[in-house]
Write an enzyme that holds these catalytic residues in place. Structure first.
Site: not given
Length: 253
Positions: A43, A113, A143, A151, A154-155, A157, A178
């Site tokens: 990716d 992303n 933090d 898109a 799902t990374a 995030n 956090a």
């Protein structure tokens, strides 16, 4: 006339071997002359390829020679032209980041992303958040925080407990990393047209870095983020395995 293919690969030996084999089997041209660009890697390499070729008309078809491969198709050296003929296209727009450092320098970058801010020292960051010029959160102690495209939802995030956003939706996900105060604040869904400004309220004592798809800026004072609809990344997927299906499937994994 067969479509002209350009093969690009990450530095990983398995990707380089695949590039050599596919070029021998299907031929290959420079990316500037290609009808389709075939990216071999993971990716991260797909993101790099999309950034590098954003001014070219050819779409990008990825085959996974990396780890997760969320943006990639499965790898096979057989039947590639048939797969390309049947591939379905997804169009995604990146985010624009304008980060201003404490010293006054401004840095611009694009993110497919997400744009993220993370504390750079032992103490939590303190951020003030504005949306379209209106202050929406006086103080977020955390933090970090990030703004994600569908898109990219799902990374990082998703790892930060942000929502998975359907690929066709015109929204962006604003997610805390956090969060300490407000303790239960999980973020917000914003219209794609929104312009988000993160203000670091105490950068000398609580330094913060910003990142846009691997482009890092240290010790930021403010970070403006907005969608860049004028830039369209075209990605090809095998039928039934596009981003919309993957985003839905991920939620039931």
């Amino acid at each position: 006339m067969p479509k002209q293919l350009a093969f690009v690969a990450s530095d990983a030996p398995i990707a380089q071997q695949a590039r050599t084999a596919l070029t021998q089997q299907y031929g290959g041209v420079a990316v500037e002359d290609a009808d389709i660009i075939v990216a071999l890697g993971g990716d991260g390499f797909m993101l790099q390829t999309l950034h590098n070729t954003q001014n070219l008309p050819a779409p990008v078809y990825g085959m996974n020679r990396g780890t997760v491969g969320f943006l990639m198709n499965s790898y096979s050296s057989q039947g590639l032209r048939d797969r390309l003929d049947r591939a379905e296209e997804e169009v995604i727009n990146p985010l624009h980041m304008a980060a201003t450092c404490v010293e006054g320098q401004q840095h611009n970058a694009l993110a497919i992303n997400e744009v993220s801010l993370l504390r750079a020292g032992p103490q939590a960051a303190k951020l003030r958040i504005h949306v379209d010029g209106k202050m929406r959160m006086e103080e977020l102690v955390c933090d970090g925080a990030l703004l994600s495209t569908p898109a990219g939802s799902t990374a990082y995030n998703y790892s930060a407990h942000g929502p998975i956003v359907p690929i066709g939706s015109d929204v962006l996900a604003l997610t805390a990393v956090a969060a300490f105060r407000p303790r239960r604040w999980r973020g917000a869904l914003l219209p794609k047209s929104a312009r988000v400004t993160f203000e670091v309220t105490n950068p000398d004592k609580r330094p913060v870095n910003a990142d846009a798809d691997g482009v890092s800026v240290k010790n930021v004072a403010t970070v403006d983020v907005w969608s860049a609809p004028e830039i369209a990344h075209r990605i090809l997927f095998d039928p039934g395995h596009g981003l919309e299906e993957r985003l839905i499937r991920e939620q039931f994994a």
